[in-house]
Design a protein around this motif. Structure first.
Motif, PDB file in Angstrom:
ATOM      1  N   ALA A  34      -7.499   7.984   2.978  1.00  0.00           N
ATOM      2  CA  ALA A  34      -7.014   9.252   2.702  1.00  0.00           C
ATOM      3  C   ALA A  34      -8.305  10.129   2.545  1.00  0.00           C
ATOM      4  O   ALA A  34      -9.337   9.760   2.215  1.00  0.00           O
ATOM      5  N   LEU A  35      -8.178  11.229   3.331  1.00  0.00           N
ATOM      6  CA  LEU A  35      -9.196  12.141   3.399  1.00  0.00           C
ATOM      7  C   LEU A  35      -9.289  13.120   1.999  1.00  0.00           C
ATOM      8  O   LEU A  35      -8.206  13.213   1.469  1.00  0.00           O
ATOM      9  N   PRO A  36     -10.220  13.387   1.642  1.00  0.00           N
ATOM     10  CA  PRO A  36     -10.391  14.315   0.460  1.00  0.00           C
ATOM     11  C   PRO A  36      -9.301  15.562   0.699  1.00  0.00           C
ATOM     12  O   PRO A  36      -9.257  16.151   1.529  1.00  0.00           O
ATOM     13  N   GLU A  37      -8.795  15.890  -0.569  1.00  0.00           N
ATOM     14  CA  GLU A  37      -7.885  17.230  -0.410  1.00  0.00           C
ATOM     15  C   GLU A  37      -8.913  18.325  -0.178  1.00  0.00           C
ATOM     16  O   GLU A  37      -9.918  18.620  -0.552  1.00  0.00           O
ATOM     17  N   ARG A  38      -8.317  19.232   0.690  1.00  0.00           N
ATOM     18  CA  ARG A  38      -8.856  20.828   0.886  1.00  0.00           C
ATOM     19  C   ARG A  38      -9.220  21.616  -0.002  1.00  0.00           C
ATOM     20  O   ARG A  38      -8.381  21.475  -1.245  1.00  0.00           O
ATOM     21  N   VAL A  39     -10.333  21.943  -0.277  1.00  0.00           N
ATOM     22  CA  VAL A  39     -10.674  22.686  -1.569  1.00  0.00           C
ATOM     23  C   VAL A  39      -9.848  24.169  -1.263  1.00  0.00           C
ATOM     24  O   VAL A  39      -9.934  24.703  -0.082  1.00  0.00           O
ATOM     25  N   THR A  40      -9.451  24.590  -2.249  1.00  0.00           N
ATOM     26  CA  THR A  40      -8.507  26.066  -2.239  1.00  0.00           C
ATOM     27  C   THR A  40      -9.411  27.026  -2.546  1.00  0.00           C
ATOM     28  O   THR A  40     -10.489  27.015  -3.300  1.00  0.00           O
ATOM     29  N   GLY A  41      -8.865  28.372  -2.222  1.00  0.00           N
ATOM     30  CA  GLY A  41      -9.731  29.543  -2.544  1.00  0.00           C
ATOM     31  C   GLY A  41      -9.940  29.645  -3.922  1.00  0.00           C
ATOM     32  O   GLY A  41     -11.009  30.117  -4.509  1.00  0.00           O
ATOM     33  N   ARG A  42      -8.922  29.396  -4.968  1.00  0.00           N
ATOM     34  CA  ARG A  42      -9.004  29.457  -6.224  1.00  0.00           C
ATOM     35  C   ARG A  42     -10.267  28.377  -6.782  1.00  0.00           C
ATOM     36  O   ARG A  42     -10.856  28.977  -7.552  1.00  0.00           O
ATOM     37  N   GLN A  43     -10.250  27.217  -6.192  1.00  0.00           N
ATOM     38  CA  GLN A  43     -11.473  26.302  -6.864  1.00  0.00           C
ATOM     39  C   GLN A  43     -12.699  26.808  -6.373  1.00  0.00           C
ATOM     40  O   GLN A  43     -13.162  26.805  -6.828  1.00  0.00           O
ATOM     41  N   VAL A  96       0.760  -1.127  -0.268  1.00  0.00           N
ATOM     42  CA  VAL A  96      -0.133   0.180  -0.028  1.00  0.00           C
ATOM     43  C   VAL A  96       0.937   1.251   0.085  1.00  0.00           C
ATOM     44  O   VAL A  96       1.673   1.322   0.786  1.00  0.00           O
ATOM     45  N   VAL A  97       0.703   2.320  -0.755  1.00  0.00           N
ATOM     46  CA  VAL A  97       1.392   3.315  -1.280  1.00  0.00           C
ATOM     47  C   VAL A  97       0.808   4.379  -0.459  1.00  0.00           C
ATOM     48  O   VAL A  97      -0.320   4.666  -0.962  1.00  0.00           O
ATOM     49  N   PHE A  98       1.477   5.114   0.580  1.00  0.00           N
ATOM     50  CA  PHE A  98       0.868   6.412   1.109  1.00  0.00           C
ATOM     51  C   PHE A  98       1.512   7.617   0.526  1.00  0.00           C
ATOM     52  O   PHE A  98       2.906   7.654   0.585  1.00  0.00           O
ATOM     53  N   ASP A  99       0.579   8.572   0.362  1.00  0.00           N
ATOM     54  CA  ASP A  99       1.031   9.909  -0.288  1.00  0.00           C
ATOM     55  C   ASP A  99       1.165  10.609   1.020  1.00  0.00           C
ATOM     56  O   ASP A  99       0.104  11.053   1.572  1.00  0.00           O
ATOM     57  N   GLU A 123      -7.670  11.932  12.570  1.00  0.00           N
ATOM     58  CA  GLU A 123      -6.848  12.410  11.450  1.00  0.00           C
ATOM     59  C   GLU A 123      -5.541  12.356  11.901  1.00  0.00           C
ATOM     60  O   GLU A 123      -4.981  12.650  12.768  1.00  0.00           O
ATOM     61  N   TRP A 124      -4.599  11.739  10.963  1.00  0.00           N
ATOM     62  CA  TRP A 124      -3.184  11.602  11.110  1.00  0.00           C
ATOM     63  C   TRP A 124      -2.480  12.233   9.895  1.00  0.00           C
ATOM     64  O   TRP A 124      -2.808  12.152   8.636  1.00  0.00           O
ATOM     65  N   THR A 125      -1.422  13.121   9.986  1.00  0.00           N
ATOM     66  CA  THR A 125      -0.802  13.990   8.982  1.00  0.00           C
ATOM     67  C   THR A 125       0.757  13.585   9.170  1.00  0.00           C
ATOM     68  O   THR A 125       1.200  13.378  10.379  1.00  0.00           O
ATOM     69  N   TRP A 126       1.455  13.558   8.149  1.00  0.00           N
ATOM     70  CA  TRP A 126       2.975  13.511   8.438  1.00  0.00           C
ATOM     71  C   TRP A 126       3.508  14.688   8.990  1.00  0.00           C
ATOM     72  O   TRP A 126       3.285  15.915   8.553  1.00  0.00           O
ATOM     73  N   ARG A 133      -0.866  13.745   2.026  1.00  0.00           N
ATOM     74  CA  ARG A 133      -2.514  13.664   2.295  1.00  0.00           C
ATOM     75  C   ARG A 133      -2.609  13.476   3.776  1.00  0.00           C
ATOM     76  O   ARG A 133      -1.537  12.896   4.551  1.00  0.00           O
ATOM     77  N   THR A 134      -3.837  13.726   4.269  1.00  0.00           N
ATOM     78  CA  THR A 134      -4.148  13.726   5.658  1.00  0.00           C
ATOM     79  C   THR A 134      -4.934  12.218   5.688  1.00  0.00           C
ATOM     80  O   THR A 134      -5.860  12.165   4.696  1.00  0.00           O
ATOM     81  N   TYR A 135      -4.802  11.320   6.553  1.00  0.00           N
ATOM     82  CA  TYR A 135      -5.525   9.963   6.740  1.00  0.00           C
ATOM     83  C   TYR A 135      -6.429  10.122   7.770  1.00  0.00           C
ATOM     84  O   TYR A 135      -6.055  10.504   9.181  1.00  0.00           O
ATOM     85  N   SER A 136      -7.396   9.424   7.911  1.00  0.00           N
ATOM     86  CA  SER A 136      -8.186   8.941   9.008  1.00  0.00           C
ATOM     87  C   SER A 136      -8.240   7.570   9.393  1.00  0.00           C
ATOM     88  O   SER A 136      -8.159   6.745   8.552  1.00  0.00           O
ATOM     89  N   ASP A 137      -8.295   7.348  10.677  1.00  0.00           N
ATOM     90  CA  ASP A 137      -8.069   5.953  11.167  1.00  0.00           C
ATOM     91  C   ASP A 137      -9.641   5.332  11.298  1.00  0.00           C
ATOM     92  O   ASP A 137     -10.467   6.122  10.925  1.00  0.00           O
ATOM     93  N   VAL A 138      -9.683   4.083  11.775  1.00  0.00           N
ATOM     94  CA  VAL A 138     -11.010   3.563  11.979  1.00  0.00           C
ATOM     95  C   VAL A 138     -11.994   4.159  12.957  1.00  0.00           C
ATOM     96  O   VAL A 138     -13.141   4.200  12.682  1.00  0.00           O
TER      97      VAL A 138
END
Length: 102
Positions: A60-69, A9-12, A24-27, A15-20
């Motif tokens: 993996a949690l969805p990426e945060r929406v940017t102001g530009r988006q 399993v490859v982890f980016d 939330e876990w971030t590097w 990204r922020t990850y959520s456990d069961v």
């Protein structure tokens, strides 16, 4: 993009990850003495393999929406569609759902 692989399993790590349990876990941007990514949560730090083993699976949690988006979505085209009646306003939605009570 920095990645780390566990059991195929490859982890980016960007990204922020959520456990069961929904924690939330971030590097942290740091590595353990063994060369493993050190993950951070509100209650402390733990290596990614330990998080994976004891708190997984990790989602993996969805990426945060940017102001530009946001500006692209709610820009002139959206406002023109709303003015033409193709898209309802928050007020009209509230009236339909809550009977006009906001």
């Amino acid at each position: 993009m920095t990645t780390y692989e566990i059991d195929g399993v490859v982890f980016d790590l960007a990204r922020t990850y959520s456990d069961v349990l929904g924690i939330e876990w971030t590097w942290s941007g740091r590595w353990t003495a063994k060369g493993e990514p050190l993950m951070r949560t509100a209650s402390g730090f733990l290596s990614l393999p330990d998080v994976y083993r004891w708190h997984g699976p990790l989602i993996a949690l969805p990426e945060r929406v940017t102001g530009r988006q946001m500006r692209a979505v709610f820009g002139a085209d959206f406002l023109a569609s709303q003015a033409a009646g193709f898209v309802g306003s928050p007020e009209s939605w509230s009236a339909r759902v809550f009977g006009g009570v906001a």
